[in-house]
Motif scaffolding. Structure first.
Motif, PDB file in Angstrom:
ATOM      1  N   ARG A 124       0.858  -1.186   0.000  1.00 22.22           N
ATOM      2  CA  ARG A 124       0.000   0.000   0.000  1.00 22.22           C
ATOM      3  C   ARG A 124       0.889   1.230   0.000  1.00 22.22           C
ATOM      4  O   ARG A 124       2.099   1.114   0.187  1.00 22.22           O
ATOM      5  N   ILE A 125       0.316   2.385  -0.188  1.00 21.92           N
ATOM      6  CA  ILE A 125       1.056   3.648  -0.161  1.00 21.92           C
ATOM      7  C   ILE A 125       0.444   4.523   0.912  1.00 21.92           C
ATOM      8  O   ILE A 125      -0.785   4.645   0.999  1.00 21.92           O
ATOM      9  N   GLU A 126       1.299   5.132   1.726  1.00 20.95           N
ATOM     10  CA  GLU A 126       0.813   6.082   2.728  1.00 20.95           C
ATOM     11  C   GLU A 126       1.146   7.493   2.276  1.00 20.95           C
ATOM     12  O   GLU A 126       2.296   7.796   1.947  1.00 20.95           O
ATOM     13  N   VAL A 127       0.132   8.347   2.244  1.00 17.06           N
ATOM     14  CA  VAL A 127       0.302   9.769   1.992  1.00 17.06           C
ATOM     15  C   VAL A 127       0.188  10.470   3.346  1.00 17.06           C
ATOM     16  O   VAL A 127      -0.888  10.497   3.953  1.00 17.06           O
ATOM     17  N   VAL A 128       1.306  10.984   3.850  1.00 16.03           N
ATOM     18  CA  VAL A 128       1.346  11.591   5.181  1.00 16.03           C
ATOM     19  C   VAL A 128       1.028  13.074   5.057  1.00 16.03           C
ATOM     20  O   VAL A 128       1.676  13.801   4.298  1.00 16.03           O
ATOM     21  N   LEU A 129       0.040  13.537   5.807  1.00 16.49           N
ATOM     22  CA  LEU A 129      -0.396  14.924   5.720  1.00 16.49           C
ATOM     23  C   LEU A 129       0.397  15.816   6.663  1.00 16.49           C
ATOM     24  O   LEU A 129       0.727  15.421   7.778  1.00 16.49           O
ATOM     25  N   GLY A 130       0.687  17.025   6.188  1.00 14.99           N
ATOM     26  CA  GLY A 130       1.289  18.036   7.034  1.00 14.99           C
ATOM     27  C   GLY A 130       0.232  18.731   7.873  1.00 14.99           C
ATOM     28  O   GLY A 130      -0.980  18.507   7.702  1.00 14.99           O
ATOM     29  N   PRO A 131       0.639  19.623   8.777  1.00 13.34           N
ATOM     30  CA  PRO A 131      -0.304  20.246   9.714  1.00 13.34           C
ATOM     31  C   PRO A 131      -1.364  21.115   9.056  1.00 13.34           C
ATOM     32  O   PRO A 131      -2.464  21.276   9.580  1.00 13.34           O
ATOM     33  N   SER A 132      -1.064  21.697   7.882  1.00 17.11           N
ATOM     34  CA  SER A 132      -2.041  22.588   7.246  1.00 17.11           C
ATOM     35  C   SER A 132      -2.739  21.953   6.051  1.00 17.11           C
ATOM     36  O   SER A 132      -3.448  22.634   5.305  1.00 17.11           O
ATOM     37  N   ALA A 133      -2.557  20.654   5.861  1.00 10.73           N
ATOM     38  CA  ALA A 133      -3.146  19.980   4.702  1.00 10.73           C
ATOM     39  C   ALA A 133      -4.667  19.938   4.813  1.00 10.73           C
ATOM     40  O   ALA A 133      -5.222  19.766   5.903  1.00 10.73           O
ATOM     41  N   ASN A 134      -5.328  20.092   3.688  1.00  9.83           N
ATOM     42  CA  ASN A 134      -6.785  19.983   3.605  1.00  9.83           C
ATOM     43  C   ASN A 134      -7.120  18.580   3.115  1.00  9.83           C
ATOM     44  O   ASN A 134      -6.930  18.262   1.946  1.00  9.83           O
ATOM     45  N   PRO A 135      -7.641  17.702   3.994  1.00  4.63           N
ATOM     46  CA  PRO A 135      -7.893  16.311   3.584  1.00  4.63           C
ATOM     47  C   PRO A 135      -8.822  16.190   2.387  1.00  4.63           C
ATOM     48  O   PRO A 135      -8.630  15.322   1.533  1.00  4.63           O
ATOM     49  N   ARG A 136      -9.807  17.078   2.289  1.00  7.63           N
ATOM     50  CA  ARG A 136     -10.738  16.981   1.160  1.00  7.63           C
ATOM     51  C   ARG A 136     -10.024  17.277  -0.159  1.00  7.63           C
ATOM     52  O   ARG A 136     -10.255  16.594  -1.162  1.00  7.63           O
ATOM     53  N   ALA A 137      -9.151  18.271  -0.169  1.00  6.92           N
ATOM     54  CA  ALA A 137      -8.408  18.601  -1.387  1.00  6.92           C
ATOM     55  C   ALA A 137      -7.447  17.469  -1.753  1.00  6.92           C
ATOM     56  O   ALA A 137      -7.280  17.128  -2.928  1.00  6.92           O
ATOM     57  N   VAL A 138      -6.808  16.880  -0.742  1.00  9.30           N
ATOM     58  CA  VAL A 138      -5.901  15.756  -0.991  1.00  9.30           C
ATOM     59  C   VAL A 138      -6.677  14.582  -1.573  1.00  9.30           C
ATOM     60  O   VAL A 138      -6.255  13.954  -2.557  1.00  9.30           O
TER      61      VAL A 138
END
Length: 405
Positions: A47-61
């Motif tokens: 699988r692939i993990e996309v790690v979000l930063g503190p200001s990331a918008n989950p919906r946009a990602v």
């Protein structure tokens, strides 16, 4: 929740070539998610993990992951560290993390679905499901339903950590863009050709687009439609090149030299020659069209054979066996339909005879072509084409963002 877990399917069947396909998918995700504060993208045991930063918008990602070919499904997920030693699973810590992530969510029933990527764990998947599920049931009082649950709690156990998430979103599938070579797509501005292009992108091809127009004889409307369609398709392949080829003068030459019924076939043969010339310049290995058998007069089997005979590269027609309703339904899902139905003045309608030839004979068409300077037409059209590049996403620097509009 701090990550997205991305699953692939077709890539997993690639055997020894799998690392190359997987590396391309990771690279495409990096490019697609540029500018969204993604802290990292890593491959983790299937699988692939996309790690979000503190200001990331989950919906946009999520929106951009959902347009990346090669992704079978994806989920907004949390992660629990399991300790330094492989095989040690603290089900209490995992259940606590799941309960915290559930927040004030309610449901009529639930089940836990666990998968162990690392089989060294002493607990089997059913045992993990019972342990964590029992804790959730005790804390929330929700009934368990293994067949038709209202909520599925997914657990994926890898070497030193576990992912948890609630439901999956379907990805576009297919193969990562750039893994199957380059093609040139003829883009008319109608409903069929964007769908044909999309289908080739889904198979891992990178597409260069060619649009024929009759400006200044007709308006610029068809060119603007072509740009909008390429902008849409670029959301799936991140970079596109569009060739806007002037065709009005060529049509006038054909009108003066070729009998009326044969002109549409002649137009198409010249378009294919020009497209192939551009394909050679771009290093493309095939030409893609949106032709459908029997849909218009130029698309009978006889005409398709005569038109296609001018090309030495393969011609792919991904929608050739589909009917209009099927193509329209796919265009609606893609989002190209509202653009394709915008009124315009297509070059294909210019100088079109009342009774076009439906069963062209190659010998007759080749004889009629002797009145045209074919090589000169192809070279001039290619040289006069306007080339435009499209990028997605468009990342502006701090300096750019401060500049007045």
């Amino acid at each position: 929740m701090t990550s997205f877990v991305v699953h692939y399917q077709e890539i997993a069947l690639k055997g020894k070539n799998r690392p190359w396909f997987l590396g391309r998918l990771v690279r495409n995700l990096h490019r697609a998610l540029a500018g969204l504060d993604v802290a990292g993208i890593r491959s983790v045991m299937g699988r692939i993990e996309v790690v979000l930063g503190p200001s990331a918008n989950p919906r946009a990602v999520a929106e951009r992951i959902g347009r990346t070919f090669g992704v079978a499904n994806y989920a907004y997920a949390g992660r629990v560290q399991l300790g330094a030693e492989p095989g040690v699973l603290d089900t209490e810590a995992l259940a606590s993390a799941v309960l915290e992530a559930l927040g004030d969510r309610t449901c009529r029933s639930f089940r836990v679905s666990a998968r162990r990527a690392d089989k060294r764990f002493p607990l089997t998947s059913p045992q993990i499901e019972r342990e964590v599920g029992g804790r959730i049931k005790q804390a929330r009082g929700w009934p368990v339903n293994l067949d038709e649950p209202d909520l599925v709690v997914h657990l994926e156990i890898v070497t030193n950590e576990a992912f948890y998430f609630f439901g999956k979103e379907r990805g576009p599938g297919g193969l990562p863009t750039g893994t199957a070579g380059r093609v040139v797509c003829l883009l008319s501005g109608g409903i069929d050709s964007p769908v044909a292009a999309y289908r080739m992108l889904k198979r891992g091809c990178s597409a260069t687009f060619v649009h024929f127009h009759s400006y200044p004889i007709l308006s610029r409307a068809s060119q603007e439609k072509a740009r909008q369609l390429v902008e849409l398709l670029t959301r799936y392949q991140q970079h596109s090149r569009l060739y806007l080829v002037p065709f009005g003068d060529i049509q006038q030459q054909v009108v003066l030299a070729v009998a009326g019924p044969m002109r549409v076939v002649m137009y198409r043969r010249l378009m294919l020659r020009i497209a192939e010339r551009i394909a050679r310049l771009r290093g493309a290995q095939a030409i893609v069209t949106g032709e459908v058998v029997g849909q218009v007069a130029s698309q009978t089997l006889e005409n398709l054979a005569v038109i296609g005979s001018v090309a030495s590269l393969p011609i792919f027609r991904p929608v050739i066996g589909m009917d209009k309703d099927e193509i329209t339904a796919e265009a609606l899902r893609l989002g190209s339909y509202p653009i394709s139905i915008i009124p315009d003045q297509d070059c294909c309608t210019l100088f079109t005879p009342r009774n076009p030839l439906t069963r062209a004979r190659l010998a007759d068409v080749e004889a009629a072509e002797q009145a045209l300077p074919v090589a000169e037409i192809v070279e001039r059209a290619t040289a006069e084409a306007v080339v435009e590049d499209f990028e997605y996403p468009v990342i502006r620097s701090a300096v750019d963002s401060e500049m007045p509009s």
